[in-house]
Design an enzyme around this catalytic site. Structure first.
Site, PDB file in Angstrom:
ATOM      1  N   GLN A 178      39.611  49.605  40.865  1.00 29.63           N
ATOM      2  CA  GLN A 178      40.931  49.230  40.309  1.00 29.63           C
ATOM      3  C   GLN A 178      41.883  48.108  40.721  1.00 29.63           C
ATOM      4  OE1 GLN A 178      44.579  50.837  40.556  1.00 29.63           O
ATOM      5  NE2 GLN A 178      44.812  51.940  38.765  1.00 29.63           N
ATOM      6  N   LEU A 185      49.358  50.924  38.968  1.00 29.02           N
ATOM      7  CA  LEU A 185      49.953  51.722  40.026  1.00 29.02           C
ATOM      8  C   LEU A 185      50.017  53.323  39.225  1.00 29.02           C
ATOM      9  CD1 LEU A 185      53.129  53.060  41.042  1.00 29.02           C
ATOM     10  CD2 LEU A 185      51.127  52.635  42.466  1.00 29.02           C
TER      11      LEU A 185
END
Length: 746
Positions: free
Chosen positions: A239, A86
């Site tokens: 990702q 994140l």
């Protein structure tokens, strides 16, 4: 030089950002408006703060405000930026890829999508390096576990379904060198193949977004190298399901001159990881990068095959499952695959139009929110009207993907399907609505499908008002097949070809025809037949396949619409347990199908019936002893009763032909046995087990040996989507291993 690093999920703390929210009231108010709740109150709520959909926006906001405070107070600007999972969004924010609000909207969506993942788990294995963890997963056949994070050289995080993680954790706890296995408090299998649905939705979400030029290099978790401006969207989507390679990200930065690191955000988790990396690992310098095998980007399952093919069919994996006769390739199978970003074909061969329609409607209802699927159509030389009715059905219900099997030439029905809905784009290129993937094994058949439709068929269809003149004109500019699939020695209908010979020949033929007709779009060439293990799939891709298609291995799964007794037999077979038998639907021509022979009499009995058909002109010519054997052993009823049953399905014209032609009558009676043997297998009649007709190739025997000793040894644990994912993941892993071994010897 300095790199700012931003922490990710796991660094959140109750009360974080308390002093920052008042310092930046405008941004805090903007965040509250976007989120629909107070971020300040959220950060005081210890319970909600640890829920993914709340954690990610909260951390992004606090990290961003922390960054603003740092730069305003010190005037310090980083030379590089990086973030853990994140945190990478904060690194991109620091580099100017988007503003505060745009970044928060991205993170909010990401958190919502990832929070939907349930039933998953993660665990940190401490004490082994990446290769050692990979070796343990392979040795203990923990195929459904992925490596999610490479946090330090000796801290590797694994991810997968919760039960799989528990099994893996128990294995690692007993492995020499493991200091600790720490189960993480998460609900989803983050950074693994099981996030493919979240990745897919996120890809659609960011498709129309614009990203500003990066003012400083940002290191990607996925590549451990700086972001490429043109690939920001793809890298962000990757990702979600890709490995966070934090170790090599830091090693890359260590290789820049005089690099220091500063963690921006709550806690010092990354600071600790970086200290361990710098103590345990060497920098990746330009010289080392050029020499080291590890500098080569790892091959991923999602990168195998042709990228344009996957984009066209909206797939993550270049993996298809072929349509098996009489709905054995079931609607459940097709839906399962679609929901994992692969594609299957429902098998309509031998089914009635109402049965096929029910399946199509059911599949479309299940896939209302997305997912690719197709319908398999098997060529019927003697009843072309059945093909026409099936095409009518596909067009009626808007089916766009068709798998054409056992076609010896291009037919009017296929041309009509391909032609309907053709239009010309603004760039002048022909845009097809309908796609045909033709399965074939002969160059002359391939040439017909790779070429534009035969002129006489176009004129006939136009004259019958089945296609428009515009559609006919556009069909002259494109091939009949959108793509082709080269079928080597497979279960069911087969020419027994070798992939090692067929694939190079077909690829050369494709290139020649592309050059001849100057098509705007490349025709992709896939591989089928014999693919049941990573080694076989690797060979197919190395031969140049743009995609692979499996068949036999899917027949022995929970979703396959055949009997448990058939699956029990298939589970026990090995590579030598198949035989060639006459094909019931092409009985007169002598075409062959490959079937299971272990424990069954069908191959021998089918061969005997075909031998009698070739030798005699009528049933009356066959000696009484042989006829009695057929009635008692093969049919288990009289030939008269069989013929009465056959007559009930014939048209008046067909019945007249049978009465006038004794050899044709004999063929109809013998062909009854083939249809009956298929029905007996599908229903699992225990009294007629030896007569089961089970189409199958040696690929399933190889698969059975591959999964022996694992949870997949029992067919009751075999799910068609899990098999597809496992096969692709293990193929990528095997390719990496082989390439690395080769490079090390150079």
């Amino acid at each position: 030089m300095i790199t700012f690093v931003f922490p990710g999920q796991g660094s959140q703390q109750k009360g974080m950002g308390a002093d920052l929210f008042d310092q930046y009231p405008e941004l805090t108010a903007k965040a509250d408006h976007i989120l629909g709740y107070s971020v300040k109150e959220l950060c005081q709520d210890g319970e909600r703060l640890h829920q993914t959909q709340f954690t990610q926006p909260a951390l992004y906001i606090v990290n961003a405000l922390w960054y603003l405070k740092k730069t305003e107070e010190t005037g310090l600007k980083p030379d590089f930026a990086a973030g853990h999972s994140l945190g990478e969004y904060n690194a991109l924010y620091a580099a100017g890829a988007f503003d505060f609000a745009e970044g928060l909207q991205l993170v909010k969506k990401r958190g919502e999508l990832m929070s939907r993942a349930s039933g998953g788990g993660m665990a940190a294995v401490i004490g082994l390096n990446h290769q050692q963890v990979t070796d343990v997963l392979r040795e203990y056949q923990l195929h459904m576990i992925d490596i999610a994070n490479i946090n330090t050289p000796q801290q590797i995080v694994i991810s997968g379904y919760k039960e799989g993680i528990e099994k893996a954790a128990a294995v690692f706890e007993a492995v020499k060198g493991v200091k600790m296995v720490h189960r993480l408090n998460v609900s989803g299998a983050f950074h693994s193949r099981y996030m493919s649905e979240a990745k897919k939705e996120f890809t659609h979400f960011i498709e129309s977004l614009h990203f500003n030029p990066l003012s400083i290099p940002v290191i990607s978790n996925v590549t451990a190298r700086p972001y490429e401006q043109a690939r920001i969207k793809e890298t962000l989507a990757e990702q979600i399901s890709g490995t966070v390679n934090w170790t090599d990200s830091i090693r890359f930065l260590m290789g820049r001159q005089d690099m220091s690191f500063e963690e921006i955000g709550p806690g010092k988790v990354l600071t600790g990881l970086i200290q361990r990396i710098t103590a345990e690992a060497e920098p990746i310098t330009e010289e080392a990068k050029a020499q080291a095998v590890t500098a080569r980007p790892a091959i991923r399952a999602a990168s195998l095959g042709n990228e344009e093919f996957k984009h066209d069919y909206q797939l993550t994996y270049a993996y298809l499952a072929g349509g098996m006769y009489r709905g054995i390739a079931s609607k459940e199978m097709v839906v399962k695959l679609a929901k994992k970003d692969m594609m299957g074909f429902f098998g309509t061969g031998g089914l009635s139009i109402p049965q096929a329609e029910d399946a199509i409607l059911s599949i479309q209802n299940e896939l209302q929110h997305g997912g690719s699927f197709g319908i398999n159509v098997v060529h019927n030389m003697k009843h072309t009207d059945s093909e026409e009715k099936m095409i009518d059905l596909l067009l009626k219900h808007g089916v766009i993907n068709l798998e054409a099997s056992a076609f010896l030439t291009v037919t009017s029905a296929l041309v009509r399907f391909r032609a309907k809905g053709l239009k010309r784009g603004n760039d002048g290129k022909v845009i097809p609505r309908h796609r045909i993937i033709a399965k074939l094994s002969r160059p002359e058949v391939a040439e017909a499908f790779l070429s534009p439709a035969p002129e006489h068929l176009l004129q006939k269809l136009e004259a019958e008002n089945k296609i428009t003149s515009e559609e006919a004109d556009l069909m002259r500019e494109i091939p009949v097949a959108h793509d082709i699939c080269v079928e080597a020695d497979s279960g069911g209908h087969t020419d027994g070809g070798s992939a090692y010979s067929l694939m190079p020949a077909m690829l050369l033929l494709r290139d020649e025809i592309m050059k001849k007709y100057q098509y705007d779009k490349t025709i992709r060439v896939g591989a089928a037949g014999g693919i049941g293990t990573p080694e076989a799939a690797m060979a197919a891709f190395m031969l140049g396949a743009d995609f692979i298609l499996t068949g036999s291995i899917n027949q022995c799964t929970v979703e396959a619409a055949t009997s448990d007794k058939v699956k029990d037999l298939l589970q026990q077979m090995n590579v030598q347990d198949t035989a060639y038998a006459p094909a019931g639907d092409m009985f007169e021509s002598g075409s062959k199908v490959q079937v299971l022979k272990k424990g069954l009499f069908f191959p021998t009995r089918a061969g005997k019936l075909h031998e009698l058909y070739q030798r005699y002109s009528s049933l009356e010519e066959i000696d009484e002893r042989t006829l009695t054997q057929i009635e008692q052993k093969y049919f288990k009823r009289s030939i008269r009763d069989v013929y009465e049953e056959v007559k009930a399905r014939l048209t008046d014209e067909e019945m007249l032909k049978a009465e006038r032609n004794p050899k044709h009558k004999m063929a109809l009676v013998f062909k009854w046995y083939f249809r009956q043997s298929s029905s007996l297998a599908i229903t699992g009649d225990p009294a007629a087990k030896v007569d089961y007709q089970i189409h199958c190739g040696p690929a399933l025997g190889a698969f059975n040996q591959w999964v022996k000793g694992t949870e997949l040894e029992s067919w009751k644990n075999r799910r068609v989507d899990d098999i597809g994912c496992r096969l692709m993941e293990e193929t990528a892993s095997l390719l990496n291993k082989k390439i690395n071994a080769f490079l090390e010897t150079c």
